[in-house]
Write an enzyme that holds these catalytic residues in place. Structure first.
Site, PDB file in Angstrom:
ATOM      1  N   MET A  25       0.825  -1.206   0.000  1.00 22.66           N
ATOM      2  CA  MET A  25       0.000   0.000   0.000  1.00 22.66           C
ATOM      3  C   MET A  25       0.861   1.259   0.000  1.00 22.66           C
ATOM      4  O   MET A  25       0.550   2.219  -0.696  1.00 22.66           O
ATOM      5  CB  MET A  25      -0.886  -0.032   1.241  1.00 22.66           C
ATOM      6  CG  MET A  25      -1.914   1.046   1.297  1.00 22.66           C
ATOM      7  SD  MET A  25      -3.313   0.660   0.238  1.00 22.66           S
ATOM      8  CE  MET A  25      -4.473   0.095   1.469  1.00 22.66           C
TER       9      MET A  25
ATOM     10  N   ARG B 242       0.715   4.022  -2.726  1.00 23.62           N
ATOM     11  CA  ARG B 242       0.277   5.386  -2.410  1.00 23.62           C
ATOM     12  C   ARG B 242       1.152   6.416  -3.125  1.00 23.62           C
ATOM     13  O   ARG B 242       0.653   7.406  -3.645  1.00 23.62           O
ATOM     14  CB  ARG B 242       0.273   5.610  -0.897  1.00 23.62           C
ATOM     15  CG  ARG B 242      -0.931   4.970  -0.271  1.00 23.62           C
ATOM     16  CD  ARG B 242      -0.986   5.050   1.244  1.00 23.62           C
ATOM     17  NE  ARG B 242      -2.272   4.515   1.692  1.00 23.62           N
ATOM     18  CZ  ARG B 242      -2.653   4.412   2.956  1.00 23.62           C
ATOM     19  NH1 ARG B 242      -1.854   4.799   3.934  1.00 23.62           N
ATOM     20  NH2 ARG B 242      -3.842   3.932   3.250  1.00 23.62           N
TER      21      ARG B 242
ATOM     22  N   TYR C 233      -8.905   6.068  -3.971  1.00 22.91           N
ATOM     23  CA  TYR C 233      -8.422   4.701  -3.724  1.00 22.91           C
ATOM     24  C   TYR C 233      -7.038   4.663  -3.062  1.00 22.91           C
ATOM     25  O   TYR C 233      -6.390   5.681  -2.945  1.00 22.91           O
ATOM     26  CB  TYR C 233      -8.550   3.802  -4.949  1.00 22.91           C
ATOM     27  CG  TYR C 233      -7.837   4.102  -6.240  1.00 22.91           C
ATOM     28  CD1 TYR C 233      -6.804   4.998  -6.348  1.00 22.91           C
ATOM     29  CD2 TYR C 233      -8.230   3.409  -7.392  1.00 22.91           C
ATOM     30  CE1 TYR C 233      -6.177   5.203  -7.558  1.00 22.91           C
ATOM     31  CE2 TYR C 233      -7.603   3.612  -8.607  1.00 22.91           C
ATOM     32  CZ  TYR C 233      -6.564   4.510  -8.683  1.00 22.91           C
ATOM     33  OH  TYR C 233      -5.946   4.712  -9.874  1.00 22.91           O
ATOM     34  N   GLU C 234      -6.683   3.497  -2.603  1.00 24.25           N
ATOM     35  CA  GLU C 234      -5.483   3.306  -1.764  1.00 24.25           C
ATOM     36  C   GLU C 234      -5.547   4.166  -0.500  1.00 24.25           C
ATOM     37  O   GLU C 234      -4.526   4.647  -0.008  1.00 24.25           O
ATOM     38  CB  GLU C 234      -4.200   3.607  -2.542  1.00 24.25           C
ATOM     39  CG  GLU C 234      -3.978   2.795  -3.794  1.00 24.25           C
ATOM     40  CD  GLU C 234      -3.849   1.300  -3.558  1.00 24.25           C
ATOM     41  OE1 GLU C 234      -3.633   0.871  -2.425  1.00 24.25           O
ATOM     42  OE2 GLU C 234      -3.995   0.553  -4.542  1.00 24.25           O
ATOM     43  N   GLY C 235      -6.741   4.316   0.041  1.00 24.96           N
ATOM     44  CA  GLY C 235      -6.940   5.163   1.219  1.00 24.96           C
ATOM     45  C   GLY C 235      -7.344   6.559   0.771  1.00 24.96           C
ATOM     46  O   GLY C 235      -6.563   7.235   0.101  1.00 24.96           O
TER      47      GLY C 235
END
Lengths: 596, 596
Positions: free
Chosen positions: B291, B295, B439-441
């Site tokens: 992740m 990011r 996305y990805e947090g």
């Protein structure tokens, strides 16, 4: 989830409580629209928007418009909804009673407009364009044209359009090529191609009345040679029944980012018969009469989308559970807390809320002025109202649409990944809202209008209509026990606005590019000061009501919190626009075009 | 018009000139990647992106992906492009040579990544996810798993995914329900449903290797009971040929706002065979390794879209004629001047330009650190690099994607009405860029990661890796004859950042909601200070080169102007975030949930 219930309580607050002392004095001619009728109209409009327009908003986006055998078809449900809208009298709310209108004040009608834009922006464009066209016609058309067309436009039997843009010219209308040839009978034959024509053709009304910008054979070049011609799709007989087809054709529907249920057409006119509206070569005057009204209306579109985006985000933030509150579990029986507990979700919701309430308050103020410029008793008040409307029109258009678009994206963000999926309906808000920053003059053009025309006009008279009430309010209230701190924050921003105004007046006089370089930041700063002023006033009213005692404590307390959020979080960055303005044009204009 | 040519000169500036004194010292293992090879790789990547990926960007958006007989089909041209991408070795650029990778430094590879994201964001996701999955596998997989799968992922023969999200949980992975049952042979049977799986299924590779988050029967509740399982779509035979179908199915493709040529799938696993990656119940560690890399990659996506948006807007601003320059006619032979003469159009172009150059400079700095954390000679430098990467990862992700989205919308605005029409291709940038903020947090989660984890980590050690070089630079250069004024402006913003850090440390310690309420503004402020630092440094390098004499005067002069624009126009409003931070949580959190 697209969720909507009209914010009637806040609307009534803005109509009845916030602008009581707006300085325009008593207005004449709206006596019928007392508190009860006003509330009843808002209730009815809410029902219609929520129950009829909202359910076909998302499906309309998915389905879009299409051309079938040369005729534009709107999505499923739009015809039925339009019939109800028309039969309910919603097309004629503000129109002149002389032509069958109801003569309601703008301060009421703009709230109804906001609801339509919330529930179904695409739908709202069809009657919206008709209103715009009828304003130009009422202002500049001959009595014959008005007597014949106005009642049919006001009733919504027929619809209207404004045909301005051509492929090679939008902002710069001086280049337009559509021709109008005078005929012996006093009519004209119009030939040319237009693009981006909202509601250019559709199946909601039997006839579509186009107001077309065109050049006569003896037209001088540029914007001083443009005339406005009324061209019906079908030439009507004297009794209003439809006669011959007038060679007005939608040749294509634009494929747009959003607003897909609104038919944006490429139109061709081929020796189509029409009649001059206003004097020849002076079509832009009529166009600007319409345009100014439409610019306020487009601002309301931004607010409308911002409001439904907010409500839809609130719905999800209370429904979706994810993670636990930083201050301890709030939903012990569930697997997680609703995301409304998280500060960053709050930040997004409060920002949307403040944008909406602030925009609505400014809109209500401008709407009062729209009424007052015609209906105030004192000529001086009418003038002041007109000055204020002139100043604020570009601000309402550009600021509200920027904020509405921001709100729509904040709603998408609250939904997270689910917001990026079409089925939840929130990404539609973002796509729909986007056009409002562009049409009826891009927001950059609005900013130029503000600094280039509205500020210098009559030695700054427009600006004084805004500066005076704000500076009086500040002077009176910096020591107010309740709102003093807000007023001091307002004072600082107002000071930055005054300095910015001085900068533009001084530098822009010598070099118009300096004014141009400051324009967008200046518009934003002025708009935020206007919102700050209305928020401080709103908080003052709320404190008073709470002290007097009220059974609506939650409403007034919420108003104060939202105002405080605005002063805490939104006004400071907007005020920093002053720093950008002060920097001047140099670094903006210095790079040679070939270096880009 | 989607227009793209990789900004190779600026990339080389960032690789070779800007970060020479980044303090990480000499890096080992990249000796092959000398200046010539670096330039040659960038040139080749540009050709591929411009000539192969760009031409299928818009058509891919229009066509989208579909499911045919249970298999996901990518749009026309994607297979051929992927084959070329794979055969050209682009899948293996940064990968470990042990598995067939080329071991290129990130400082080079991130530039190539930017190009892919500019030319075709949807396409970029397919190899991008493979890279992410292979990082998790390389970090945590058993030697057997790595020896078998890594070469096939690195070569691009097979592709990878990360299967995290389920309908009821995204951010809060503690709630996930997918199950993994251990089998006697050491494998697991995975059963469950996932949503939003990028590249979940497609026709670009024969096999898709899924890394699936799931719970073992003995898993403790919450995030401490999540394991990572490798589940291939087809079970491979020992020789790598495809064996049995493993009941891994794309049950639907999500209908998204944009990124339509990237297949985002709903996946079902039905007793699908898989193997544990890392220790049981500790899947989140591997997931976060992936992740964090992703990011940064998502941040680069924002930059990539921002760059093509800028270039496409520049193209139009030079081509479209409309109105006349405020400082006198610039194009006397044409009917109007190109719109690049107008200050407000300049404002939009310069803003995009500054966002891109600033993001690229920060990205290059972070990429150097990504390399240095493994390849710096001194252990201390490796640690400092790792600290810096940890701090900047959420900033790169959130800030770049916010700015990329803003740039895409500025491009739409430059195009005006034509930007709202799908055919010009710029509205696609806005729709595509939007997902990167989610996305990805989500970007709100990034901000929380920054203030909640990265700031307090080891008593602020991460932050020192950033504060030290910036404060040293400021100290050394406030009196610099060329860049002194920029450095003083930077100093003010840096001061605001320090005060904000103090506010969060002090208030956030007692009340985590105070840190949460400051998070998004703080991330923005830190990011803009980082950009300001790189802009001031870049201007210093440019001044030096100009004094030394160069045949690239235009490049260096432009760099100084862009830096000046950043300090004039973009840094001041960002710095005002300090005021918002200082206001604290009260007005953000005060409204009871039921009052929304």
């Amino acid at each position: 989830m697209q969720v909507y219930e009209a914010p009637i309580r806040d609307m009534l607050f803005n109509i009845n409580e916030l602008h009581e002392d707006d300085g325009f004095g008593e207005l004449e001619g709206f006596e019928d629209f007392d508190d009860d009728l006003t509330a009843a109209i808002l209730e009815e409009a809410n029902k219609f928007c929520r129950d009829v327009l909202l359910p076909i908003n998302w499906s309309g986006d998915q389905e879009g418009c299409r051309i079938e055998n040369g005729v534009v078809r709107t999505p499923k449900g739009f015809q039925e909804a339009y019939n109800q809208f028309r039969d309910g009298g919603w097309t004629s709310l503000v129109s002149n009673p002389k032509y069958g209108g109801q003569g309601a004040p703008h301060s009421l009608a703009k709230m109804v407009e906001e609801m339509t834009c919330s529930a179904n922006l695409s739908f709202g464009l069809y009657p919206g364009l008709t209103t715009g066209a009828s304003i130009a016609l009422e202002g500049y058309g001959s009595e014959d044209l008005k007597d014949f067309y106005m009642p049919r436009l006001v009733s919504g039997e027929w619809s209207g359009t404004m045909c301005l843009t051509e492929p090679h010219c939008g902002t710069d209308l001086g280049m337009l090529r559509t021709k109008a040839e005078p005929q012996d009978d006093g009519s004209y034959r119009v030939t040319g191609n237009k693009i981006f024509i909202s509601a250019g053709d559709h199946d909601l009304t039997e006839n579509v009345i186009h107001l077309v910008l065109a050049r006569l054979p003896d037209a001088p070049p540029g914007v001083k040679g443009i005339s406005l011609i009324l061209v019906p799709k079908y030439l009507p007989n004297d009794d209003g029944s439809l006669g011959d087809y007038n060679n007005v054709k939608a040749t294509a529907i634009e494929h747009k980012m959003g607003l897909k249920a609104s038919a944006t057409c490429q139109m061709s006119f081929d020796e189509s018969k029409g009649w001059l509206v206003g004097e020849k070569h002076r079509g832009l005057e009529a166009m600007f009469l319409m345009m100014n009204t439409e610019r306020v209306a487009v601002g309301i579109q931004g607010l409308g989308v911002g409001e439904i985006a907010y409500q839809s985000a609130v719905y999800y933030a209370k429904d979706r559970v994810q993670g636990r509150s930083l201050s301890g579990v709030k939903n012990p029986d569930g697997p997680a807390d609703p995301i409304i507990v998280h500060p960053d979700v709050r930040r997004m919701l409060m920002t949307m809320r403040a944008y909406n309430e602030g925009s609505r308050a400014v809109s209500a103020w401008v709407s009062r002025a729209l009424d007052a410029e015609h209906a105030a008793k004192e000529p001086e008040a009418r003038q002041r109202a007109a000055d204020f409307v002139a100043l604020m029109t570009p601000v309402v258009k550009a600021l509200f649409t920027d904020l509405g678009h921001d709100s729509a994206h904040l709603a998408v963000q609250v939904y997270g990944g689910h917001g990026y999926i079409q089925e939840t309906g929130v990404e539609q808000f973002a796509r729909d809202a986007r056009i409002a920053q562009i049409y009826e003059g891009t927001n950059g053009i609005q900013a130029l209008d503000l600094v280039g025309r509205k500020l210098p006009h009559k030695m700054g008279r427009n600006l004084r209509a805004f500066f005076h009430p704000v500076s009086n309010f500040i002077e009176d209230n910096t020591s107010d026990a309740d709102i003093g701190p807000m007023v001091i924050a307002l004072q600082q921003s107002f000071g930055a606005l005054q300095l910015s105004t001085g900068h533009i007046a001084q530098k822009g006089m010598k070099d118009p590019e300096e004014a141009g370089a400051a324009a967008t930041d200046y518009l934003k700063l002025l708009g935020f000061v206007a919102m700050g002023y209305t928020f401080a006033k709103a908080a003052q009213v709320a404190h008073r009501k709470l002290k007097e005692g009220t059974d609506e404590e939650s409403f007034y307390k919420s108003k104060i919190i939202t105002a405080q959020y605005f002063f805490d979080r939104l006004l400071p960055p907007a005020t920093a626009a002053f720093m950008a303005i002060k920097a001047g044009k140099k670094s903006m204009m210095e790079l040679p075009a070939e270096a880009f």
